[in-house]
Design a protein around this motif. Structure first.
Motif, PDB file in Angstrom:
ATOM      1  N   MET A   1       9.803  24.248  14.978  1.00 27.66           N
ATOM      2  CA  MET A   1       8.525  23.990  14.316  1.00 27.66           C
ATOM      3  C   MET A   1       8.479  22.570  13.792  1.00 27.66           C
ATOM      4  O   MET A   1       9.439  22.082  13.177  1.00 27.66           O
ATOM      5  N   ASP A   2       7.345  21.884  14.024  1.00 25.19           N
ATOM      6  CA  ASP A   2       7.108  20.562  13.461  1.00 25.19           C
ATOM      7  C   ASP A   2       6.547  20.732  12.061  1.00 25.19           C
ATOM      8  O   ASP A   2       5.406  21.141  11.880  1.00 25.19           O
ATOM      9  N   ALA A   3       7.366  20.415  11.043  1.00 20.30           N
ATOM     10  CA  ALA A   3       6.978  20.689   9.654  1.00 20.30           C
ATOM     11  C   ALA A   3       6.355  19.494   8.965  1.00 20.30           C
ATOM     12  O   ALA A   3       6.388  19.387   7.751  1.00 20.30           O
ATOM     13  N   LYS A   4       5.765  18.598   9.722  1.00 21.92           N
ATOM     14  CA  LYS A   4       5.110  17.434   9.140  1.00 21.92           C
ATOM     15  C   LYS A   4       3.789  17.847   8.499  1.00 21.92           C
ATOM     16  O   LYS A   4       3.008  18.582   9.079  1.00 21.92           O
ATOM     17  N   ILE A   5       3.540  17.343   7.285  1.00 19.39           N
ATOM     18  CA  ILE A   5       2.287  17.615   6.596  1.00 19.39           C
ATOM     19  C   ILE A   5       1.302  16.508   6.951  1.00 19.39           C
ATOM     20  O   ILE A   5       1.539  15.336   6.676  1.00 19.39           O
ATOM     21  N   GLU A   6       0.180  16.897   7.554  1.00 19.83           N
ATOM     22  CA  GLU A   6      -0.818  15.950   8.025  1.00 19.83           C
ATOM     23  C   GLU A   6      -1.431  15.184   6.859  1.00 19.83           C
ATOM     24  O   GLU A   6      -1.724  15.755   5.803  1.00 19.83           O
ATOM     25  N   SER A   7      -1.644  13.889   7.043  1.00 25.66           N
ATOM     26  CA  SER A   7      -2.081  13.031   5.942  1.00 25.66           C
ATOM     27  C   SER A   7      -3.494  13.344   5.464  1.00 25.66           C
ATOM     28  O   SER A   7      -3.815  13.116   4.307  1.00 25.66           O
ATOM     29  N   GLY A   8      -4.383  13.858   6.336  1.00 25.15           N
ATOM     30  CA  GLY A   8      -5.771  14.070   5.956  1.00 25.15           C
ATOM     31  C   GLY A   8      -6.055  15.403   5.312  1.00 25.15           C
ATOM     32  O   GLY A   8      -7.216  15.706   5.006  1.00 25.15           O
ATOM     33  N   LEU A   9      -5.046  16.213   5.068  1.00 31.07           N
ATOM     34  CA  LEU A   9      -5.273  17.528   4.475  1.00 31.07           C
ATOM     35  C   LEU A   9      -5.820  17.417   3.055  1.00 31.07           C
ATOM     36  O   LEU A   9      -5.547  16.459   2.338  1.00 31.07           O
ATOM     37  N   THR A  10      -6.581  18.418   2.655  1.00 31.72           N
ATOM     38  CA  THR A  10      -7.019  18.488   1.267  1.00 31.72           C
ATOM     39  C   THR A  10      -5.813  18.752   0.376  1.00 31.72           C
ATOM     40  O   THR A  10      -4.783  19.264   0.835  1.00 31.72           O
ATOM     41  N   GLU A  11      -5.947  18.438  -0.888  1.00 26.49           N
ATOM     42  CA  GLU A  11      -4.832  18.655  -1.810  1.00 26.49           C
ATOM     43  C   GLU A  11      -4.432  20.133  -1.888  1.00 26.49           C
ATOM     44  O   GLU A  11      -3.229  20.445  -1.873  1.00 26.49           O
ATOM     45  N   PRO A  12      -5.374  21.096  -1.955  1.00 24.37           N
ATOM     46  CA  PRO A  12      -4.949  22.502  -1.937  1.00 24.37           C
ATOM     47  C   PRO A  12      -4.178  22.874  -0.671  1.00 24.37           C
ATOM     48  O   PRO A  12      -3.217  23.646  -0.743  1.00 24.37           O
ATOM     49  N   ASP A  13      -4.574  22.319   0.474  1.00 27.01           N
ATOM     50  CA  ASP A  13      -3.839  22.605   1.708  1.00 27.01           C
ATOM     51  C   ASP A  13      -2.431  22.035   1.662  1.00 27.01           C
ATOM     52  O   ASP A  13      -1.484  22.648   2.164  1.00 27.01           O
ATOM     53  N   VAL A  14      -2.291  20.852   1.080  1.00 29.82           N
ATOM     54  CA  VAL A  14      -0.963  20.253   0.938  1.00 29.82           C
ATOM     55  C   VAL A  14      -0.081  21.147   0.073  1.00 29.82           C
ATOM     56  O   VAL A  14       1.089  21.394   0.384  1.00 29.82           O
ATOM     57  N   VAL A  15      -0.656  21.669  -1.006  1.00 38.14           N
ATOM     58  CA  VAL A  15       0.090  22.555  -1.902  1.00 38.14           C
ATOM     59  C   VAL A  15       0.524  23.821  -1.156  1.00 38.14           C
ATOM     60  O   VAL A  15       1.683  24.246  -1.235  1.00 38.14           O
ATOM     61  N   VAL A  16      -0.405  24.434  -0.403  1.00 32.74           N
ATOM     62  CA  VAL A  16      -0.100  25.663   0.323  1.00 32.74           C
ATOM     63  C   VAL A  16       0.966  25.409   1.385  1.00 32.74           C
ATOM     64  O   VAL A  16       1.936  26.173   1.508  1.00 32.74           O
ATOM     65  N   LEU A  17       0.804  24.348   2.150  1.00 29.22           N
ATOM     66  CA  LEU A  17       1.733  24.078   3.240  1.00 29.22           C
ATOM     67  C   LEU A  17       3.125  23.735   2.710  1.00 29.22           C
ATOM     68  O   LEU A  17       4.143  24.205   3.242  1.00 29.22           O
ATOM     69  N   ALA A  18       3.175  22.929   1.663  1.00 31.12           N
ATOM     70  CA  ALA A  18       4.476  22.609   1.060  1.00 31.12           C
ATOM     71  C   ALA A  18       5.141  23.869   0.524  1.00 31.12           C
ATOM     72  O   ALA A  18       6.371  24.032   0.617  1.00 31.12           O
ATOM     73  N   ASN A  19       4.347  24.766  -0.032  1.00 26.48           N
ATOM     74  CA  ASN A  19       4.884  26.029  -0.536  1.00 26.48           C
ATOM     75  C   ASN A  19       5.499  26.855   0.589  1.00 26.48           C
ATOM     76  O   ASN A  19       6.602  27.415   0.439  1.00 26.48           O
ATOM     77  N   LEU A  20       4.800  26.915   1.726  1.00 23.64           N
ATOM     78  CA  LEU A  20       5.322  27.668   2.865  1.00 23.64           C
ATOM     79  C   LEU A  20       6.590  27.016   3.431  1.00 23.64           C
ATOM     80  O   LEU A  20       7.553  27.696   3.776  1.00 23.64           O
ATOM     81  N   PHE A  21       6.573  25.691   3.517  1.00 22.13           N
ATOM     82  CA  PHE A  21       7.760  24.991   3.997  1.00 22.13           C
ATOM     83  C   PHE A  21       8.942  25.214   3.059  1.00 22.13           C
ATOM     84  O   PHE A  21      10.088  25.327   3.492  1.00 22.13           O
ATOM     85  N   ASN A  22       8.646  25.282   1.772  1.00 23.90           N
ATOM     86  CA  ASN A  22       9.700  25.546   0.790  1.00 23.90           C
ATOM     87  C   ASN A  22      10.291  26.935   0.997  1.00 23.90           C
ATOM     88  O   ASN A  22      11.510  27.136   0.879  1.00 23.90           O
ATOM     89  N   ASP A  23       9.428  27.917   1.326  1.00 25.55           N
ATOM     90  CA  ASP A  23       9.918  29.268   1.616  1.00 25.55           C
ATOM     91  C   ASP A  23      10.845  29.256   2.831  1.00 25.55           C
ATOM     92  O   ASP A  23      11.892  29.926   2.838  1.00 25.55           O
ATOM     93  N   ILE A  24      10.439  28.512   3.859  1.00 30.34           N
ATOM     94  CA  ILE A  24      11.255  28.450   5.077  1.00 30.34           C
ATOM     95  C   ILE A  24      12.597  27.784   4.782  1.00 30.34           C
ATOM     96  O   ILE A  24      13.651  28.244   5.227  1.00 30.34           O
ATOM     97  N   GLN A  25      12.545  26.682   4.003  1.00 31.33           N
ATOM     98  CA  GLN A  25      13.782  25.990   3.646  1.00 31.33           C
ATOM     99  C   GLN A  25      14.688  26.900   2.830  1.00 31.33           C
ATOM    100  O   GLN A  25      15.912  26.914   3.018  1.00 31.33           O
ATOM    101  N   GLY A  26      14.068  27.664   1.915  1.00 31.77           N
ATOM    102  CA  GLY A  26      14.863  28.586   1.114  1.00 31.77           C
ATOM    103  C   GLY A  26      15.540  29.644   1.972  1.00 31.77           C
ATOM    104  O   GLY A  26      16.706  29.983   1.758  1.00 31.77           O
ATOM    105  N   TRP A  27      14.792  30.144   2.960  1.00 33.27           N
ATOM    106  CA  TRP A  27      15.380  31.125   3.874  1.00 33.27           C
ATOM    107  C   TRP A  27      16.504  30.490   4.688  1.00 33.27           C
ATOM    108  O   TRP A  27      17.559  31.100   4.898  1.00 33.27           O
ATOM    109  N   LYS A  28      16.306  29.253   5.127  1.00 35.13           N
ATOM    110  CA  LYS A  28      17.324  28.542   5.892  1.00 35.13           C
ATOM    111  C   LYS A  28      18.597  28.361   5.066  1.00 35.13           C
ATOM    112  O   LYS A  28      19.715  28.598   5.540  1.00 35.13           O
ATOM    113  N   ASP A  29      18.409  27.953   3.800  1.00 33.66           N
ATOM    114  CA  ASP A  29      19.569  27.757   2.926  1.00 33.66           C
ATOM    115  C   ASP A  29      20.302  29.069   2.674  1.00 33.66           C
ATOM    116  O   ASP A  29      21.531  29.122   2.619  1.00 33.66           O
TER     117      ASP A  29
END
Length: 468
Positions: A1-29
């Motif tokens: 998966m390409d986990a890059k956060i797109e620069s044009g996203l709204t701030e709520p989308d950035v928050v949601v996507l970072a949260n999901l990526f954090n979940d994935i990272q936590g599972w990976k760890d």
């Protein structure tokens, strides 16, 4: 998966996507001590955790909170605008606009109305008075650019009985009839098809825009899907309401659609054909195609086990076109779960309901919109879609190849036998209805087959069998 956060996203989308990526990272760890995780994460923003992220999104929507942020424009956020312009123009405008719109967050709706009434409307009038092709092309291109936001603004309008303060209810009721023909819509048809039909059926077989009877990665089936709506919706929607014994809706939907066609005809034949072509007819043709491409993408990936689940018959997109320019239209699963939920609440709902999305095996994508998702499906480019998937729950431990194979299973056509098994009869629905709604699809298959020279496997008219 390409986990890059797109620069044009709204701030709520950035928050949601970072949260999901954090979940994935936590599972990976968590799993790293047992086996190598198959998901690679590139962090561009660190999530503060579920509780903090939910609190932040809540503050954005609460007008009494110091962090409240109304949406004024779709193209720019507050931090993109020069502070002087913000202080002396944007904020004073926003304060006035918040008294006109229904929800303080929705200043952007007044912005869009202002833009359309000061550009599209006078341009259309001028074309009728002094037509020239250069102006006509520019006008249609600009109207086409405005169509997406206008349509999703109307999406909010039809689900919530308006977008303006009750003091302006007269204008709230009137402006759709003035603008819809200029923006590719026929009068009230969006309301009758989307609210009174699509959300009642929810992509189930009775839905005239249902995708379940089509092979959803096949260009031929896609052509049949679009052509059926193009050429038959004017007839099928009133007939649908008649079959459901909703005679008032049948009459109203027919009257609004046929009345608008009559208006187009009179404007073309009695006033100015060339102006009507560019001002009304071309936008009408473009929007109907765009809406069916979008609906196809929203419901192309349907679970083969539980296809009547909202979590498994629709998707969530975290992308720029859907959410920045079209008012969080990417949160389509959330919208089907509650069609009247305010558009600014969709990211907040998603974070609060992550566990339900995980348990429902929902599909979440990023960096792709509905149009491109449809295009990639028709190319059978499942690896690209796999890279765009944001895995949640059990999907996290799947490889890209496993995700691609999983997505392939979600595009398979449902046979009539599958439909009888997977969609048990409900009140007001029976097997005869399912077969009857196959007639329009069958006709368009025959038409498209004659044009393309290709015949679908096992193409035959659906038979109507009385159930005992």
């Amino acid at each position: 998966m390409d986990a890059k956060i797109e620069s044009g996203l709204t701030e709520p989308d950035v928050v949601v996507l970072a949260n999901l990526f954090n979940d994935i990272q936590g599972w990976k760890d968590k799993q790293s001590g047992n086996k190598q995780s198959k998901t690679t994460i590139t962090r561009f923003k660190q999530s503060s955790g579920d509780e903090a992220d939910i609190k932040l999104l809540t503050s954005y929507n609460n007008k009494d909170d110091p962090d409240f942020v109304p949406t004024v424009f779709t193209t720019w956020d507050d931090n993109h605008i020069h502070p002087v312009l913000t202080k002396y123009i944007v904020k004073p405008y926003s304060r006035i606009a918040q008294k006109i719109v229904r929800h303080p967050t929705d200043v952007v709706f007044l912005t869009h109305l202002t833009v359309i009434f000061t550009t599209v409307v006078p341009s259309a009038i001028y074309l009728y008075l002094h037509f020239n092709y250069f102006h006509a092309v520019i006008h249609t291109a600009w109207a086409g650019f405005c169509m997406g936001p206008f349509t999703l603004m109307m999406h909010n309008h039809i689900h919530n009985n308006g977008i303006l303060n009750k003091s302006f209810s007269w204008f709230d009721f009137t402006f759709p009839y003035l603008l819809e023909p200029l923006m590719g819509h026929s009068w009230d048809s969006y309301y009758y098809h989307h609210v009174k039909h699509h959300h009642v059926e929810g992509n189930n077989p009775d839905d005239l825009s249902s995708t379940v009877r089509y092979q959803r990665d096949d260009a031929y089936d896609f052509m049949c899907y679009v052509a059926r709506f193009y050429f038959f919706i004017w007839l099928e929607l009133p007939l649908y309401f008649l079959r459901k014994n909703k005679f008032g809706l049948a009459a109203k939907s027919a009257l609004s659609e046929y009345g608008c066609y009559t208006f187009f005809y009179l404007m073309a034949t009695k006033v100015n054909f060339r102006a009507t072509l560019f001002v009304m007819l071309i936008p009408f043709a473009l929007l109907r195609f765009a809406m069916m491409v979008g609906n196809f993408g929203q419901h192309a990936l349907v679970d083969e086990i539980e296809p009547d689940s909202d979590f498994r018959s629709s998707i969530t997109l975290i992308d720029v076109p859907s959410n920045r320019f079209c008012f969080n239209d990417g949160y389509h699963t959330a919208h089907h779960l509650n069609p009247r939920r305010h558009w600014r609440e969709q990211p907040l709902h998603f974070l609060k309901s992550k566990e339900a999305y995980r348990n429902g095996r929902a599909l979440v994508f990023h960096n792709i919109d509905y149009n491109m998702l449809t295009f990639r499906l028709l190319r059978k480019d499942y690896m690209h879609l796999a890279k765009c998937l944001v895995p949640i729950g059990s999907q996290i431990d799947m490889s890209l190849e496993e995700i691609a194979d999983m997505l392939k299973t979600k595009t398979k056509r449902f046979s009539e036998e599958d439909i009888r098994k997977k969609f048990p009869a409900r009140k007001g629905h029976d097997d005869n209805d399912f077969d009857m709604f196959g007639q329009g699809r069958w006709v368009m298959q025959r038409v498209v087959s004659m044009i393309t020279g290709r015949f679908a496997d096992g193409l035959e008219a659906p038979r109507i069998e009385k159930t005992k």
